[in-house]
Scaffold this motif. Structure first.
Motif, PDB file in Angstrom:
ATOM      1  N   PHE A 179       0.730  -1.018  -0.143  1.00 33.73           N
ATOM      2  CA  PHE A 179       0.089  -0.091   0.043  1.00 33.73           C
ATOM      3  C   PHE A 179       0.842   1.242  -0.066  1.00 33.73           C
ATOM      4  O   PHE A 179       2.086   1.366   0.299  1.00 33.73           O
ATOM      5  CB  PHE A 179      -0.880  -0.061   1.333  1.00 33.73           C
ATOM      6  CG  PHE A 179      -0.304  -0.174   2.662  1.00 33.73           C
ATOM      7  CD1 PHE A 179       0.221   1.136   3.147  1.00 33.73           C
ATOM      8  CD2 PHE A 179      -0.112  -1.301   2.994  1.00 33.73           C
ATOM      9  CE1 PHE A 179       0.767   0.452   4.393  1.00 33.73           C
ATOM     10  CE2 PHE A 179       0.585  -1.682   4.162  1.00 33.73           C
ATOM     11  CZ  PHE A 179       0.983  -0.417   5.065  1.00 33.73           C
ATOM     12  N   GLU A 180       0.185   2.280  -0.398  1.00 35.41           N
ATOM     13  CA  GLU A 180       1.029   3.631  -0.613  1.00 35.41           C
ATOM     14  C   GLU A 180       1.501   4.149   0.848  1.00 35.41           C
ATOM     15  O   GLU A 180       0.746   4.099   1.820  1.00 35.41           O
ATOM     16  CB  GLU A 180       0.168   4.839  -1.071  1.00 35.41           C
ATOM     17  CG  GLU A 180       0.737   5.977  -1.735  1.00 35.41           C
ATOM     18  CD  GLU A 180      -0.081   6.891  -2.365  1.00 35.41           C
ATOM     19  OE1 GLU A 180       0.271   8.047  -2.288  1.00 35.41           O
ATOM     20  OE2 GLU A 180      -1.211   6.418  -2.488  1.00 35.41           O
ATOM     21  N   GLY A 181       2.865   4.522   1.029  1.00 34.44           N
ATOM     22  CA  GLY A 181       3.353   5.032   2.340  1.00 34.44           C
ATOM     23  C   GLY A 181       3.886   4.002   3.007  1.00 34.44           C
ATOM     24  O   GLY A 181       4.214   4.224   4.218  1.00 34.44           O
ATOM     25  N   VAL A 217       0.656  -6.231  12.363  1.00 35.49           N
ATOM     26  CA  VAL A 217       0.091  -5.367  13.091  1.00 35.49           C
ATOM     27  C   VAL A 217      -1.288  -4.862  12.701  1.00 35.49           C
ATOM     28  O   VAL A 217      -1.607  -5.575  11.516  1.00 35.49           O
ATOM     29  CB  VAL A 217       0.873  -4.012  13.369  1.00 35.49           C
ATOM     30  CG1 VAL A 217       2.162  -3.958  13.677  1.00 35.49           C
ATOM     31  CG2 VAL A 217       0.984  -3.508  11.825  1.00 35.49           C
ATOM     32  N   LYS A 218      -2.272  -4.223  13.460  1.00 32.97           N
ATOM     33  CA  LYS A 218      -3.387  -4.011  12.965  1.00 32.97           C
ATOM     34  C   LYS A 218      -3.595  -2.264  13.079  1.00 32.97           C
ATOM     35  O   LYS A 218      -3.287  -1.769  14.031  1.00 32.97           O
ATOM     36  CB  LYS A 218      -4.415  -4.619  13.939  1.00 32.97           C
ATOM     37  CG  LYS A 218      -5.931  -4.253  13.335  1.00 32.97           C
ATOM     38  CD  LYS A 218      -6.949  -5.049  14.263  1.00 32.97           C
ATOM     39  CE  LYS A 218      -8.287  -4.880  13.666  1.00 32.97           C
ATOM     40  NZ  LYS A 218      -9.476  -5.660  14.574  1.00 32.97           N
ATOM     41  N   PHE A 219      -3.968  -1.705  11.925  1.00 36.79           N
ATOM     42  CA  PHE A 219      -4.302  -0.303  11.969  1.00 36.79           C
ATOM     43  C   PHE A 219      -5.241   0.135  12.763  1.00 36.79           C
ATOM     44  O   PHE A 219      -6.373  -0.591  12.797  1.00 36.79           O
ATOM     45  CB  PHE A 219      -4.595   0.122  10.456  1.00 36.79           C
ATOM     46  CG  PHE A 219      -3.257   0.237   9.539  1.00 36.79           C
ATOM     47  CD1 PHE A 219      -2.436   1.391   9.642  1.00 36.79           C
ATOM     48  CD2 PHE A 219      -3.026  -0.815   8.803  1.00 36.79           C
ATOM     49  CE1 PHE A 219      -1.130   1.655   8.975  1.00 36.79           C
ATOM     50  CE2 PHE A 219      -1.744  -0.889   8.175  1.00 36.79           C
ATOM     51  CZ  PHE A 219      -1.008   0.553   8.080  1.00 36.79           C
ATOM     52  N   PRO A 220      -5.572   1.217  13.301  1.00 36.56           N
ATOM     53  CA  PRO A 220      -6.491   1.520  14.437  1.00 36.56           C
ATOM     54  C   PRO A 220      -7.822   1.700  13.346  1.00 36.56           C
ATOM     55  O   PRO A 220      -7.578   1.908  12.394  1.00 36.56           O
ATOM     56  CB  PRO A 220      -6.159   2.990  15.037  1.00 36.56           C
ATOM     57  CG  PRO A 220      -4.332   2.830  14.863  1.00 36.56           C
ATOM     58  CD  PRO A 220      -4.221   2.162  13.632  1.00 36.56           C
ATOM     59  N   GLU A 221      -8.802   1.675  14.270  1.00 36.18           N
ATOM     60  CA  GLU A 221     -10.140   1.778  13.461  1.00 36.18           C
ATOM     61  C   GLU A 221     -10.381   3.230  13.085  1.00 36.18           C
ATOM     62  O   GLU A 221     -11.191   3.226  11.987  1.00 36.18           O
ATOM     63  CB  GLU A 221     -11.169   1.416  14.247  1.00 36.18           C
ATOM     64  CG  GLU A 221     -11.349  -0.087  14.751  1.00 36.18           C
ATOM     65  CD  GLU A 221     -11.744  -0.920  13.609  1.00 36.18           C
ATOM     66  OE1 GLU A 221     -12.289  -0.414  12.636  1.00 36.18           O
ATOM     67  OE2 GLU A 221     -11.424  -2.225  13.869  1.00 36.18           O
ATOM     68  N   GLU A 222      -9.648   4.109  13.703  1.00 36.53           N
ATOM     69  CA  GLU A 222      -9.801   5.671  13.440  1.00 36.53           C
ATOM     70  C   GLU A 222      -8.668   6.118  12.440  1.00 36.53           C
ATOM     71  O   GLU A 222      -8.325   7.184  12.373  1.00 36.53           O
ATOM     72  CB  GLU A 222     -10.100   6.377  14.617  1.00 36.53           C
ATOM     73  CG  GLU A 222     -11.440   5.994  15.498  1.00 36.53           C
ATOM     74  CD  GLU A 222     -12.441   6.361  14.684  1.00 36.53           C
ATOM     75  OE1 GLU A 222     -12.540   7.120  13.672  1.00 36.53           O
ATOM     76  OE2 GLU A 222     -13.491   5.546  14.946  1.00 36.53           O
ATOM     77  N   TYR A 223      -7.853   5.246  11.697  1.00 38.43           N
ATOM     78  CA  TYR A 223      -6.807   5.717  10.910  1.00 38.43           C
ATOM     79  C   TYR A 223      -7.090   6.631  10.085  1.00 38.43           C
ATOM     80  O   TYR A 223      -8.101   6.554   9.330  1.00 38.43           O
ATOM     81  CB  TYR A 223      -6.210   4.406  10.551  1.00 38.43           C
ATOM     82  CG  TYR A 223      -4.821   4.601   9.983  1.00 38.43           C
ATOM     83  CD1 TYR A 223      -3.754   4.817  10.968  1.00 38.43           C
ATOM     84  CD2 TYR A 223      -4.479   4.570   8.664  1.00 38.43           C
ATOM     85  CE1 TYR A 223      -2.463   4.903  10.552  1.00 38.43           C
ATOM     86  CE2 TYR A 223      -3.049   4.743   8.171  1.00 38.43           C
ATOM     87  CZ  TYR A 223      -1.858   4.841   9.045  1.00 38.43           C
ATOM     88  OH  TYR A 223      -0.858   5.241   8.710  1.00 38.43           O
ATOM     89  N   HIS A 224      -6.069   7.602   9.690  1.00 36.24           N
ATOM     90  CA  HIS A 224      -6.530   8.648   9.035  1.00 36.24           C
ATOM     91  C   HIS A 224      -6.801   8.148   7.362  1.00 36.24           C
ATOM     92  O   HIS A 224      -7.422   8.755   6.588  1.00 36.24           O
ATOM     93  CB  HIS A 224      -5.456   9.667   8.923  1.00 36.24           C
ATOM     94  CG  HIS A 224      -3.866   9.426   8.444  1.00 36.24           C
ATOM     95  ND1 HIS A 224      -3.664   9.163   7.181  1.00 36.24           N
ATOM     96  CD2 HIS A 224      -3.070   8.599   9.254  1.00 36.24           C
ATOM     97  CE1 HIS A 224      -2.511   8.726   7.101  1.00 36.24           C
ATOM     98  NE2 HIS A 224      -2.186   8.613   8.527  1.00 36.24           N
ATOM     99  N   ALA A 225      -6.142   7.045   7.041  1.00 36.19           N
ATOM    100  CA  ALA A 225      -6.322   6.522   5.660  1.00 36.19           C
ATOM    101  C   ALA A 225      -7.353   5.305   5.773  1.00 36.19           C
ATOM    102  O   ALA A 225      -7.147   4.319   6.263  1.00 36.19           O
ATOM    103  CB  ALA A 225      -4.864   5.837   5.190  1.00 36.19           C
TER     104      ALA A 225
END
Length: 426
Positions: A179-181, A217-225
């Protein structure tokens, strides 16, 4: 220019009526005719060759009047304002009352500095509160100095630990798709800093230089992307280097290295004294703020809207200058923040209103108290400005009006009078 009359109206508006001699006006009309006639075509004449009377017959006698008046106003209007004795604060609305062979009569309606009264500005009651210096504030300053004087050493004989600064490559993917970034090389990462998503840094701990490994890892539910929010990702990691920040010991040697003192106790006492002075200055500033609030409450004036608008625009320009000093322009700042120019104006408007009211109140008090600013004080202020901006004094005098310097100094003296007369309880 001849001043005819000055009439003050409601809302801090003045009507300034003045005249321009007919000979001066007609001379300017002739200049306009000579300039514009080259582009005018009249049937029966070659382009640019028609006589003035034919042009005026076809287009009207006043065909050249507007341009002539516009050419004369930049010189004549300031003379009328100076003769009127009023202090204008905005551009005028111009009306032409009459045009005759003898004169042109012009009426300028313009916002002016309002009449001001300030009630009972002496003996204002305020409270000065100075906070005590807490031991943890001294310790925090010592820690900041320790951090500034830290040194970084390479670690080669152990695995990465919390607090280490690592250099890593990483490549992230979700469901096997990058994914990007999510990819970087030779990225510096302080373990335990919390700068990466939760769970990332903890899984680097325990690995050694040269190791390649995967972490999940797991991205937070409120992640900006939004496309990554709540998703599980796998990062392929390559650990290239480990560094450790070493802080100096807090002892007398440290005090000698970072200050002019021989012992740590003396250095701590100096830090405490400086924090105390800072708190004293903050308390003085708060007192001044309370006094200004009280003055604004006591101020009576019909302040024209244009003064608030002008001051708001001054604040916007200052804001833009500060952004540019930090490598940003207004357009980029708006893109980052979602702010708009109108939104910024709305945000800065209360500060601008406070500034205008404060200035009016203090200028009135300076007048009532017969404040005098000496030539020596003005000259000293020019020297201070020259030093601050690294310019020659004469250059500063070219850029800054002496009247503005004098007004600023008189306002400062008015502040001093208010503070000296205030009833300040500790």
């Amino acid at each position: 220019m001849t001043l005819i009359s000055v009439t003050k109206k409601e809302g801090s508006i003045a009507e300034i009526k003045f005249s321009i001699p007919g000979t001066e006006f007609q001379a300017e009309v002739t200049k306009v005719f000579r300039k514009k006639s080259a582009d005018i075509t009249i049937p029966g004449f070659r382009k640019g060759k028609a006589p003035r009377n034919m042009i005026e017959k076809m287009y009207g006698k006043g065909f050249f009047y507007e341009d002539a008046i516009n050419n004369l106003l930049p010189t004549e209007y300031p003379l009328a304002v100076e003769a009127s004795g009023v202090e204008v604060v905005d551009s005028p609305e111009i009306d032409i009352e009459e045009i005759t062979d003898e004169q042109v009569v012009i009426i300028a309606n313009v916002a002016i500095k309002p009449e001001v009264t300030v009630d009972e500005y002496k003996g204002i009651e305020v409270t000065r509160k100075v906070e005590e210096v807490k031991p943890e504030e001294v310790e925090a300053e010592l820690e900041r100095v320790r951090q500034r004087n830290s040194r970084t050493t390479e670690i080669t004989d152990r695995a990465a630990e919390n607090g280490d600064i690592t250099t890593i490559d990483y490549s992230g993917s979700v469901d096997g798709v990058k994914f990007e970034g999510g990819t970087a090389e030779n990225q510096s990462l302080e373990l335990g800093s919390g700068s990466f998503i939760p769970g990332f840094e903890e899984q680097v701990v325990g690995h050694s230089i040269g190791e390649s490994f995967d972490i999940t890892v797991k991205f937070p539910e409120e992640y900006h992307a939004a496309e990554l929010a709540g998703k599980e990702a796998v990062f392929a990691i390559k650990l290239h280097g480990i560094k450790k920040v070493e802080l100096p010991e807090l002892d007398d040697e440290f005090a000698r290295d970072v200050s002019e003192f021989d012992t740590l106790d003396e250095y701590k006492a100096d830090i405490e004294a400086k924090i105390k002075n800072s708190k004293e200055a903050a308390a003085d500033k708060e007192v001044e703020g309370q006094l200004i609030d009280a003055l604004i409450e006591r101020l009576h004036a019909e302040i024209p809207e244009s003064m608030f608008v002008t001051e708001t625009e001054n604040f916007v320009r200052d804001y833009d200058s500060r952004l540019r000093m930090n490598g940003l322009d207004m357009k980029t700042y708006f893109q980052y923040t979602g702010m708009t120019l109108d939104g910024l104006r709305e945000q800065l408007r209360p500060q601008a209103e406070r500034q205008v009211k404060t200035r009016l109140a203090l200028e009135k008090i300076a007048e009532l108290e017969n404040v005098v600013v000496t030539e020596e004080e003005i000259e000293e202020e020019f020297k201070k400005l020259a030093e601050a901006y690294n310019l020659e004094v004469e250059k500063v005098k070219e850029l800054v009006d002496t009247k503005d310097i004098s007004r600023d100094l008189s306002v400062n003296k008015a502040v001093a009078i208010i503070k000296a007369e205030a009833k300040i309880s500790e």
